[in-house]
Enzyme design. Structure first.
Site, PDB file in Angstrom:
ATOM      1  N   ILE A  21       0.838  -1.212   0.000  1.00 57.09           N
ATOM      2  CA  ILE A  21       0.000   0.000   0.000  1.00 57.09           C
ATOM      3  C   ILE A  21       0.868   1.255   0.000  1.00 57.09           C
ATOM      4  O   ILE A  21       0.560   2.239  -0.675  1.00 57.09           O
ATOM      5  CB  ILE A  21      -0.961  -0.018   1.219  1.00 57.09           C
ATOM      6  CG1 ILE A  21      -1.920  -1.218   1.124  1.00 57.09           C
ATOM      7  CG2 ILE A  21      -1.740   1.285   1.310  1.00 57.09           C
ATOM      8  CD1 ILE A  21      -2.715  -1.492   2.398  1.00 57.09           C
ATOM      9  N   ASP A  61      14.734   2.254  10.444  1.00 60.73           N
ATOM     10  CA  ASP A  61      13.987   1.225  11.169  1.00 60.73           C
ATOM     11  C   ASP A  61      13.108   1.939  12.191  1.00 60.73           C
ATOM     12  O   ASP A  61      13.605   2.464  13.191  1.00 60.73           O
ATOM     13  CB  ASP A  61      14.962   0.270  11.871  1.00 60.73           C
ATOM     14  CG  ASP A  61      14.218  -0.809  12.649  1.00 60.73           C
ATOM     15  OD1 ASP A  61      12.955  -0.805  12.638  1.00 60.73           O
ATOM     16  OD2 ASP A  61      14.885  -1.650  13.265  1.00 60.73           O
ATOM     17  N   SER A 139      -6.282  -0.073  10.198  1.00 59.89           N
ATOM     18  CA  SER A 139      -6.757  -1.342   9.632  1.00 59.89           C
ATOM     19  C   SER A 139      -8.222  -1.510  10.009  1.00 59.89           C
ATOM     20  O   SER A 139      -8.694  -0.914  10.995  1.00 59.89           O
ATOM     21  CB  SER A 139      -5.950  -2.502  10.242  1.00 59.89           C
ATOM     22  OG  SER A 139      -6.557  -3.753   9.954  1.00 59.89           O
ATOM     23  N   TYR A 152      -1.756  -6.971  16.941  1.00 62.18           N
ATOM     24  CA  TYR A 152      -2.025  -6.162  15.741  1.00 62.18           C
ATOM     25  C   TYR A 152      -3.268  -5.287  15.940  1.00 62.18           C
ATOM     26  O   TYR A 152      -3.236  -4.069  15.719  1.00 62.18           O
ATOM     27  CB  TYR A 152      -2.184  -7.079  14.535  1.00 62.18           C
ATOM     28  CG  TYR A 152      -2.412  -6.340  13.238  1.00 62.18           C
ATOM     29  CD1 TYR A 152      -1.372  -5.649  12.627  1.00 62.18           C
ATOM     30  CD2 TYR A 152      -3.662  -6.320  12.634  1.00 62.18           C
ATOM     31  CE1 TYR A 152      -1.573  -4.949  11.450  1.00 62.18           C
ATOM     32  CE2 TYR A 152      -3.879  -5.639  11.455  1.00 62.18           C
ATOM     33  CZ  TYR A 152      -2.841  -4.956  10.864  1.00 62.18           C
ATOM     34  OH  TYR A 152      -3.039  -4.261   9.687  1.00 62.18           O
ATOM     35  N   THR A 184      -8.815  -6.574   3.843  1.00 66.29           N
ATOM     36  CA  THR A 184      -7.640  -7.342   3.411  1.00 66.29           C
ATOM     37  C   THR A 184      -7.277  -6.964   1.976  1.00 66.29           C
ATOM     38  O   THR A 184      -8.120  -6.993   1.078  1.00 66.29           O
ATOM     39  CB  THR A 184      -7.899  -8.853   3.536  1.00 66.29           C
ATOM     40  OG1 THR A 184      -8.359  -9.102   4.874  1.00 66.29           O
ATOM     41  CG2 THR A 184      -6.619  -9.635   3.316  1.00 66.29           C
ATOM     42  N   VAL A 185      -6.019  -6.587   1.813  1.00 75.64           N
ATOM     43  CA  VAL A 185      -5.514  -6.050   0.555  1.00 75.64           C
ATOM     44  C   VAL A 185      -4.395  -6.959   0.070  1.00 75.64           C
ATOM     45  O   VAL A 185      -3.540  -7.376   0.858  1.00 75.64           O
ATOM     46  CB  VAL A 185      -4.996  -4.608   0.767  1.00 75.64           C
ATOM     47  CG1 VAL A 185      -4.472  -4.023  -0.528  1.00 75.64           C
ATOM     48  CG2 VAL A 185      -6.091  -3.726   1.363  1.00 75.64           C
ATOM     49  N   THR A 187      -1.270  -7.758  -0.890  1.00 76.53           N
ATOM     50  CA  THR A 187       0.100  -7.231  -0.869  1.00 76.53           C
ATOM     51  C   THR A 187       1.027  -8.367  -0.425  1.00 76.53           C
ATOM     52  O   THR A 187       0.561  -9.426   0.013  1.00 76.53           O
ATOM     53  CB  THR A 187       0.231  -6.070   0.142  1.00 76.53           C
ATOM     54  OG1 THR A 187       0.097  -6.621   1.464  1.00 76.53           O
ATOM     55  CG2 THR A 187      -0.820  -4.995  -0.056  1.00 76.53           C
TER      56      THR A 187
HETATM   57  N1  LIG Z   1      -2.486  -5.805   3.382  1.00 78.13           N
HETATM   58  C1  LIG Z   1      -3.547  -5.767   4.168  1.00 78.13           C
HETATM   59  O1  LIG Z   1      -4.440  -6.623   4.088  1.00 78.13           O
HETATM   60  C2  LIG Z   1      -3.719  -4.668   5.159  1.00 78.13           C
HETATM   61  C3  LIG Z   1      -4.979  -4.506   5.751  1.00 78.13           C
HETATM   62  C4  LIG Z   1      -5.161  -3.491   6.679  1.00 78.13           C
HETATM   63  C5  LIG Z   1      -4.128  -2.631   7.013  1.00 78.13           C
HETATM   64  N2  LIG Z   1      -2.919  -2.811   6.422  1.00 78.13           N
HETATM   65  C6  LIG Z   1      -1.849  -1.891   6.828  1.00 78.13           C
HETATM   66  O2  LIG Z   1      -1.312  -1.270   5.672  1.00 78.13           O
HETATM   67  C7  LIG Z   1       0.047  -0.953   5.912  1.00 78.13           C
HETATM   68  C8  LIG Z   1       0.871  -1.469   4.736  1.00 78.13           C
HETATM   69  O3  LIG Z   1       0.708  -2.865   4.662  1.00 78.13           O
HETATM   70  P1  LIG Z   1       1.023  -3.695   3.339  1.00 78.13           P
HETATM   71  O4  LIG Z   1      -0.024  -4.723   3.219  1.00 78.13           O
HETATM   72  O5  LIG Z   1       1.301  -2.784   2.227  1.00 78.13           O
HETATM   73  O6  LIG Z   1       2.325  -4.478   3.838  1.00 78.13           O
HETATM   74  P2  LIG Z   1       3.775  -4.646   3.201  1.00 78.13           P
HETATM   75  O7  LIG Z   1       4.444  -5.638   4.081  1.00 78.13           O
HETATM   76  O8  LIG Z   1       3.668  -4.907   1.746  1.00 78.13           O
HETATM   77  O9  LIG Z   1       4.426  -3.218   3.429  1.00 78.13           O
HETATM   78  C9  LIG Z   1       4.785  -2.766   4.719  1.00 78.13           C
HETATM   79  C10 LIG Z   1       6.062  -1.961   4.611  1.00 78.13           C
HETATM   80  O10 LIG Z   1       6.408  -1.490   5.930  1.00 78.13           O
HETATM   81  C11 LIG Z   1       7.803  -1.622   6.066  1.00 78.13           C
HETATM   82  N3  LIG Z   1       8.192  -1.736   7.468  1.00 78.13           N
HETATM   83  C12 LIG Z   1       7.845  -2.716   8.325  1.00 78.13           C
HETATM   84  N4  LIG Z   1       8.474  -2.548   9.494  1.00 78.13           N
HETATM   85  C13 LIG Z   1       9.236  -1.428   9.366  1.00 78.13           C
HETATM   86  C14 LIG Z   1      10.132  -0.752  10.240  1.00 78.13           C
HETATM   87  N5  LIG Z   1      10.419  -1.224  11.461  1.00 78.13           N
HETATM   88  N6  LIG Z   1      10.732   0.368   9.797  1.00 78.13           N
HETATM   89  C15 LIG Z   1      10.507   0.827   8.547  1.00 78.13           C
HETATM   90  N7  LIG Z   1       9.683   0.227   7.676  1.00 78.13           N
HETATM   91  C16 LIG Z   1       9.051  -0.905   8.079  1.00 78.13           C
HETATM   92  C17 LIG Z   1       8.132  -2.912   5.325  1.00 78.13           C
HETATM   93  O11 LIG Z   1       9.517  -3.003   5.013  1.00 78.13           O
HETATM   94  C18 LIG Z   1       7.232  -2.811   4.112  1.00 78.13           C
HETATM   95  O12 LIG Z   1       7.878  -2.184   3.015  1.00 78.13           O
HETATM   96  C19 LIG Z   1       0.430  -1.591   7.250  1.00 78.13           C
HETATM   97  O13 LIG Z   1       0.401  -0.596   8.257  1.00 78.13           O
HETATM   98  C20 LIG Z   1      -0.681  -2.601   7.486  1.00 78.13           C
HETATM   99  O14 LIG Z   1      -0.922  -2.820   8.851  1.00 78.13           O
HETATM  100  C21 LIG Z   1      -2.673  -3.801   5.506  1.00 78.13           C
END
Ligand SMILES: NC(=O)c1ccc[n+]([C@@H]2O[C@H](COP(=O)([O-])OP(=O)(O)OC[C@H]3O[C@@H](n4cnc5c(N)ncnc54)[C@H](O)[C@@H]3O)[C@@H](O)[C@H]2O)c1
Length: 251
Positions: A21, A61, A139, A152, A184-185, A187
């Site tokens: 995302i 980080d 989320s 979470y 849920t997306v 990714t």
């Molecule tokens: N994919 C889903 O279904 C979903 C649903 C609801 C919410 N979300 C939220 O959307 C956001 C993005 O999720 P996504 O699905 O794109 O996941 P993703 O894993 O594809 O991307 C998450 C990114 O965050 C970075 N990251 C994680 N820990 C880190 C840290 N300590 N320091 C710096 N960067 C860090 C990762 O390296 C990664 O590039 C998240 O906050 C997740 O909770 C995702």
């Protein structure tokens, strides 16, 4: 966004920009003309996203708050930030018994403390200039309880509470803060979630079925909403969760 037109030099900061995302949001915002500072701990894919969007990459980080604060301050070097999208996040399937101290603390450190610290870093400048927008990606798990997502859901409900409190503090100062609550997306996150399950396809099917639309969202669908919501056209959204969940929380 409220206030006058965005100064040419102002930056938009996106965390978690290397994947999913966050990456799609960086692309959507670049298309809308934003000048980007992109943060992630995953330096190689982050550099590729920066290359594709004309942004600047900064590997940090977020679990290491003080070090991240210092690196971001140095990278900004006083450049104003008009938009912050906190998208970085972590999560692992775990009920209470499965939630170790380490899992709990890492989840809270990245999702909640990381979001708080980034907001704390940019807010004084936004307030001083009387303009700014913060989108905190929470989320659907901030709104409903998801099974085996104890840390979470707690962290994301915290992000929503943080967002409301920040919006209350800064309404009237030209700064608005809202949350984004995706269902849920599709990714790399979902790939990781299902990878270790005995029947990954069955888990994916259950994920699809719990959304009224019967499918997972795409990162671009969520990114499009975020790009709209941080723009002037989205300006009446403040302190609220933007729920983009294919109907997950409707039933
Ligand atoms: N994919 C889903 O279904 C979903 C649903 C609801 C919410 N979300 C939220 O959307 C956001 C993005 O999720 P996504 O699905 O794109 O996941 P993703 O894993 O594809 O991307 C998450 C990114 O965050 C970075 N990251 C994680 N820990 C880190 C840290 N300590 N320091 C710096 N960067 C860090 C990762 O390296 C990664 O590039 C998240 O906050 C997740 O909770 C995702």
């Amino acid at each position: 966004m409220t206030g006058p037109a965005r100064p040419a030099a102002a930056l938009t900061v996106v965390t978690g920009a290397a994947s999913g995302i966050g990456r799609a949001t960086a692309s959507a915002l670049a298309e809308a003309g934003h000048r980007l500072l992109l943060l992630d701990r995953d330096a190689t894919p982050l550099a590729a996203v920066a290359g594709g969007t004309g942004g600047t990459a900064l590997a940090v980080d977020l679990a290491d708050g003080p070090a991240t604060d210092a690196l971001v301050r140095e990278a900004l070097a006083g450049t104003p930030v008009d938009v912050l999208v906190n998208c970085a996040g972590v999560g692992w399937p775990a009920d209470t018994a499965e939630t170790t101290d380490e899992l709990w603390e890492t989840t809270l450190a990245v999702n909640l403390s990381g979001t708080f610290r980034m907001c704390r870093l940019v807010l004084p400048g936004m307030v001083e200039r009387g303009r700014g927008v913060i989108a905190n990606v929470a989320s659907a798990g901030a709104l409903v309880g998801l099974r085996r997502r104890v840390a979470y859901c707690a962290s994301k409900a915290g992000v929503l509470g943080l967002t409301r409190a920040l919006a209350a503090d800064h309404a009237g100062q030209g700064v608005r803060v809202f949350a984004v609550c995706p269902g849920t997306v599709d990714t790399p996150w979902v790939d990781r979630m299902v990878h270790d399950e005995p029947d990954p396809e069955a888990v994916r099917r259950r994920m699809r079925e719990r959304q009224l639309d019967g499918r997972l969202g795409s990162p671009e669908e969520v990114a499009g909403w975020i790009a709209f919501a941080v723009s002037d056209q989205g300006r009446f959204l403040n302190g609220a969760p933007l729920v983009i969940d294919g109907g997950l929380t409707a039933v």
